[in-house]
Every structure is written in C-alpha cells, then in structure tokens.
Write a protein that holds these residues in place. Structure first.
Motif, PDB file in Angstrom:
ATOM      1  N   TYR A  37      73.554  79.892   8.182  1.00  0.00           N
ATOM      2  CA  TYR A  37      73.057  79.899   9.556  1.00  0.00           C
ATOM      3  C   TYR A  37      74.207  80.074  10.548  1.00  0.00           C
ATOM      4  O   TYR A  37      74.119  80.892  11.466  1.00  0.00           O
ATOM      5  CB  TYR A  37      72.296  78.603   9.879  1.00  0.00           C
ATOM      6  N   HIS A  41      74.426  83.082  13.045  1.00  0.00           N
ATOM      7  CA  HIS A  41      74.372  82.732  14.468  1.00  0.00           C
ATOM      8  C   HIS A  41      75.580  83.314  15.208  1.00  0.00           C
ATOM      9  O   HIS A  41      75.442  83.870  16.297  1.00  0.00           O
ATOM     10  CB  HIS A  41      74.345  81.206  14.568  1.00  0.00           C
ATOM     11  N   ASN A  45      75.675  85.903  18.225  1.00  0.00           N
ATOM     12  CA  ASN A  45      76.322  85.565  19.503  1.00  0.00           C
ATOM     13  C   ASN A  45      77.379  86.581  19.920  1.00  0.00           C
ATOM     14  O   ASN A  45      77.596  86.810  21.104  1.00  0.00           O
ATOM     15  CB  ASN A  45      76.998  84.191  19.414  1.00  0.00           C
ATOM     16  N   HIS A  63      62.554  85.464  19.930  1.00  0.00           N
ATOM     17  CA  HIS A  63      61.446  84.648  20.438  1.00  0.00           C
ATOM     18  C   HIS A  63      60.102  85.358  20.345  1.00  0.00           C
ATOM     19  O   HIS A  63      59.059  84.726  20.507  1.00  0.00           O
ATOM     20  CB  HIS A  63      61.740  84.190  21.870  1.00  0.00           C
ATOM     21  N   ARG A  73      63.718  77.311  11.832  1.00  0.00           N
ATOM     22  CA  ARG A  73      64.021  76.022  12.474  1.00  0.00           C
ATOM     23  C   ARG A  73      63.689  74.854  11.539  1.00  0.00           C
ATOM     24  O   ARG A  73      64.461  73.904  11.431  1.00  0.00           O
ATOM     25  CB  ARG A  73      63.199  75.872  13.756  1.00  0.00           C
ATOM     26  N   HIS A 131      73.994  71.029  22.366  1.00  0.00           N
ATOM     27  CA  HIS A 131      73.911  72.490  22.416  1.00  0.00           C
ATOM     28  C   HIS A 131      72.467  72.967  22.614  1.00  0.00           C
ATOM     29  O   HIS A 131      72.196  73.876  23.404  1.00  0.00           O
ATOM     30  CB  HIS A 131      74.507  72.991  21.096  1.00  0.00           C
ATOM     31  N   THR A 136      68.860  75.929  24.629  1.00  0.00           N
ATOM     32  CA  THR A 136      67.479  76.209  24.210  1.00  0.00           C
ATOM     33  C   THR A 136      66.484  75.602  25.191  1.00  0.00           C
ATOM     34  O   THR A 136      65.534  76.259  25.600  1.00  0.00           O
ATOM     35  CB  THR A 136      67.224  75.694  22.775  1.00  0.00           C
ATOM     36  N   LEU A 154      75.052  81.477  29.044  1.00  0.00           N
ATOM     37  CA  LEU A 154      76.371  81.264  28.436  1.00  0.00           C
ATOM     38  C   LEU A 154      77.475  81.409  29.477  1.00  0.00           C
ATOM     39  O   LEU A 154      78.368  80.561  29.563  1.00  0.00           O
ATOM     40  CB  LEU A 154      76.602  82.270  27.292  1.00  0.00           C
ATOM     41  N   MET A 171      84.221  73.140  18.219  1.00  0.00           N
ATOM     42  CA  MET A 171      84.436  74.258  17.292  1.00  0.00           C
ATOM     43  C   MET A 171      85.682  74.024  16.430  1.00  0.00           C
ATOM     44  O   MET A 171      85.713  74.419  15.268  1.00  0.00           O
ATOM     45  CB  MET A 171      84.548  75.595  18.047  1.00  0.00           C
ATOM     46  N   LEU A 174      84.493  71.779  13.869  1.00  0.00           N
ATOM     47  CA  LEU A 174      83.657  72.526  12.919  1.00  0.00           C
ATOM     48  C   LEU A 174      84.548  73.261  11.915  1.00  0.00           C
ATOM     49  O   LEU A 174      84.218  73.357  10.728  1.00  0.00           O
ATOM     50  CB  LEU A 174      82.776  73.530  13.690  1.00  0.00           C
ATOM     51  N   ASN A 215      83.589  81.852  17.654  1.00  0.00           N
ATOM     52  CA  ASN A 215      82.834  81.032  18.609  1.00  0.00           C
ATOM     53  C   ASN A 215      83.677  80.676  19.833  1.00  0.00           C
ATOM     54  O   ASN A 215      83.199  80.779  20.961  1.00  0.00           O
ATOM     55  CB  ASN A 215      82.356  79.745  17.934  1.00  0.00           C
TER      56      ASN A 215
HETATM   57  C1  HEM Z   1      80.480  78.928  21.182  1.00  0.00           C
HETATM   58  C2  HEM Z   1      79.644  78.806  20.165  1.00  0.00           C
HETATM   59  C3  HEM Z   1      78.164  79.021  20.261  1.00  0.00           C
HETATM   60  C4  HEM Z   1      77.448  79.802  21.111  1.00  0.00           C
HETATM   61  C5  HEM Z   1      77.976  80.745  22.185  1.00  0.00           C
HETATM   62  C6  HEM Z   1      76.032  79.628  20.790  1.00  0.00           C
HETATM   63  C7  HEM Z   1      74.978  80.235  21.445  1.00  0.00           C
HETATM   64  C8  HEM Z   1      73.651  79.862  21.339  1.00  0.00           C
HETATM   65  C9  HEM Z   1      72.562  80.339  22.169  1.00  0.00           C
HETATM   66  C10 HEM Z   1      72.709  81.381  23.293  1.00  0.00           C
HETATM   67  C11 HEM Z   1      71.422  79.702  21.782  1.00  0.00           C
HETATM   68  C12 HEM Z   1      70.006  79.854  22.377  1.00  0.00           C
HETATM   69  C13 HEM Z   1      69.284  80.933  21.641  1.00  0.00           C
HETATM   70  C14 HEM Z   1      67.931  81.164  22.259  1.00  0.00           C
HETATM   71  O1  HEM Z   1      67.133  80.227  22.358  1.00  0.00           O
HETATM   72  O2  HEM Z   1      67.686  82.302  22.631  1.00  0.00           O
HETATM   73  C15 HEM Z   1      71.783  78.834  20.688  1.00  0.00           C
HETATM   74  C16 HEM Z   1      70.905  78.030  19.987  1.00  0.00           C
HETATM   75  C17 HEM Z   1      71.232  77.280  18.884  1.00  0.00           C
HETATM   76  N1  HEM Z   1      72.489  77.149  18.321  1.00  0.00           N
HETATM   77 FE1  HEM Z   1      74.192  77.966  19.022  1.00  0.00          FE
HETATM   78  N2  HEM Z   1      75.940  78.748  19.741  1.00  0.00           N
HETATM   79  C18 HEM Z   1      77.216  78.351  19.376  1.00  0.00           C
HETATM   80  C19 HEM Z   1      77.565  77.496  18.342  1.00  0.00           C
HETATM   81  C20 HEM Z   1      76.654  76.897  17.502  1.00  0.00           C
HETATM   82  C21 HEM Z   1      77.008  76.134  16.343  1.00  0.00           C
HETATM   83  C22 HEM Z   1      78.426  75.905  15.860  1.00  0.00           C
HETATM   84  C23 HEM Z   1      75.835  75.701  15.777  1.00  0.00           C
HETATM   85  C24 HEM Z   1      75.611  74.874  14.556  1.00  0.00           C
HETATM   86  C25 HEM Z   1      76.491  74.028  14.065  1.00  0.00           C
HETATM   87  C26 HEM Z   1      74.757  76.192  16.609  1.00  0.00           C
HETATM   88  C27 HEM Z   1      73.432  75.915  16.395  1.00  0.00           C
HETATM   89  C28 HEM Z   1      72.402  76.313  17.232  1.00  0.00           C
HETATM   90  C29 HEM Z   1      71.017  75.905  17.067  1.00  0.00           C
HETATM   91  C30 HEM Z   1      70.473  75.003  15.950  1.00  0.00           C
HETATM   92  C31 HEM Z   1      70.288  76.509  18.111  1.00  0.00           C
HETATM   93  C32 HEM Z   1      68.775  76.398  18.371  1.00  0.00           C
HETATM   94  C33 HEM Z   1      68.129  77.594  17.772  1.00  0.00           C
HETATM   95  C34 HEM Z   1      66.645  77.621  18.090  1.00  0.00           C
HETATM   96  O3  HEM Z   1      66.238  77.360  19.231  1.00  0.00           O
HETATM   97  O4  HEM Z   1      65.899  77.937  17.187  1.00  0.00           O
HETATM   98  N3  HEM Z   1      75.287  76.928  17.614  1.00  0.00           N
HETATM   99  N4  HEM Z   1      73.122  78.955  20.435  1.00  0.00           N
END
Ligand code: HEM
Length: 230
Positions: A37, A41, A45, A63, A73, A131, A136, A154, A171, A174, A215
C-alpha cells in the motif's frame, strides 16, 4: 468439508498463531500488505509533479470506484489491526520471557531501527489517524479543505511549516520502521542465508529510503515553491 475437519483446521490455525512463529508470520503477511500500500500510495502521490489536473483526476477516479475503494480500505484496516495486535503480543511475550530487566542495557547487537520499532509503530499509527483527518476528512484544516482536490489540500497544508514538520519527522520514522520491518520479515519467512543477507539488507534499505525520500520531497517542494499553492 465436514464440520469436524473444519473445526480441526481451525484449531490448528489457532495453535499456529499462538506460537511465536505464527505471530511473526502474521506480522510478515500484514507487513507485505502494508508495504504494498505504501509503495502504491507513493506512486499515486508522485503524480503531483505532473500537475494539479493530473493528481485531482487521479483522486476523482479512485473515488468513482466505491466498491474497490472500500474493499482496499477494509483490507488495510484489518492488516493494520492484526499487525499491531501481533506486535503487541510478541512484545509482551518477550517481556515475560525476561521478567527481570538487564542490569546494564547492551544496545550494541541490535540496530537503531530495531530498538525504535516499539515506539515508531505507535507514532506511525497516530500519524495515519492525523493524516486521514487532514487529507481524507479535512478536519485538521477545515477552512482550507476542498473535497476531491488533493493538489490544493496538499499544497495549502504543507505551506504551514508545522504540518510539513509533522510529515517529515513521521516519514523519517517510517524509513527506520520499514527498513527493520522488511529485514525482519525476510528472516521470519525463512529468507535468510549468509550469501544473500547483505543483498536483502541493501534491498530493505533502498526500499525504505525510496519511500521516505519520495514522500518527503512533496512537503519540501511546497515549502521551496517548486509546487506552488493553488
Ligand atoms: C508526504 C507523504 C504523503 C502524502 C503526500 C499523502 C497523500 C495523501 C492524500 C492526498 C490522501 C487523500 C486521498 C483522497 O482521499 O483522495 C491520502 C490518504 C491516505 N493516506 Fe496518504 N500520503 C502520504 C503518506 C502516507 C503514508 C506514509 C501512509 C501510511 C503509512 C498513508 C496512508 C494513507 C491512508 C490510509 C489514506 C486514506 C485513504 C482512503 O481514504 O481510502 N499516507 N494520502
């Protein structure tokens, strides 16, 4: 399959999980799901560097598929819960095996990453909650949040130095967690041989650094103006 055969496979599975090795295998399997994941992800990004329309279209696409989105999820949630549960049980087992602590703590044989697993794990779990509330649900900065506009969310979010700082520190954590986690996973599933060990360690390090640098580049690019706030 008869009810008796089902019950006996269930008993075998429970016994396997109760043993230390069973828990390590669970850590490895759930770890692979989480690594997958985190990699997917990050690749999603990084589309931010291809422009606002590109990453916003990606979010709209994700979505527009509620079935697969919720399936992913739920699998992730189950993997996270089981990963944390098995880690806590292993930690408690280790502690009860050594009820009297070392009179002098020798940190030499274990790496920095190994020693920090027990607190980098809970901090990362806290990061994921923060986060999700940030990107979200939009609860961290509600006045700025725009649904389905990740580019705006962002860049507006990372223009606050404290938000960028939280992401950068987490990070880095991580990175050490992934490095040690990946390396222990190879050992738990028996992929360990003097000839391959240096290569496996290099692979774990390269993977962890790639995820971390990829990241961290996003908040840094926002703060330095490479990715303008829109
Ligand atoms: C700088 C680093 C990161 C950025 C820029 C980023 C960016 C994003 C963005 C933009 C979303 C929203 C997506 C949406 O709803 O359209 C999101 C959701 C999420 N991110 Fe990240 N992310 C980062 C790091 C991480 C890391 C390291 C993890 C896990 C360890 C993570 C886990 C998640 C999860 C679980 C969601 C929710 C997904 C969902 O709504 O189904 N993210 N992230």
């Amino acid at each position: 399959m008869s009810a008796i055969a089902t019950a006996s496979s269930l008993t075998r599975a429970v016994r396997f999980y109760e043993a230390t090795n069973g828990k390590k295998v669970v850590m490895a399997i759930t770890g692979v799901i989480l690594f997958g994941y985190v990699l997917g992800h990050l690749l999603g990004n990084l589309q931010i560097y291809m422009g606002q329309e590109r990453i916003d279209a990606y979010a709209r696409f994700l979505h527009s598929q509620p079935g697969p989105l919720w399936a992913v999820r739920l699998v992730l949630l189950a993997a996270v819960i089981w990963h944390i549960l098995a880690a806590t049980q292993l930690w408690l087992l280790n502690r009860s095996a050594r009820p009297v602590g070392y009179s002098r703590k020798e940190n030499v044989p274990t790496s920095y990453a190994a020693r920090t697993m027990i607190w980098s794990g809970p901090i990362l779990a806290g990061f994921v909650v923060f986060h999700i509330l940030h990107l979200t649900t939009g609860d961290v900065l509600p006045a700025e949040y725009q649904e389905l506009h990740p580019y705006h969310n962002l860049t507006a979010g990372f223009s606050h130095p404290w938000v960028s700082a939280v992401y950068i520190v987490c990070m880095l954590m991580l990175c050490t967690h992934l490095y040690h986690g990946l390396w222990s996973m190879f050992q738990s599933v028996g992929i360990s041989h003097p000839r391959y060990t240096p290569w496996l360690k290099r692979f774990a390090k390269a993977f962890a650094i790639f995820i971390c640098v990829g990241n961290i580049s996003i908040p840094i690019s926002v703060m330095t103006g490479i990715l303008p706030v829109k």
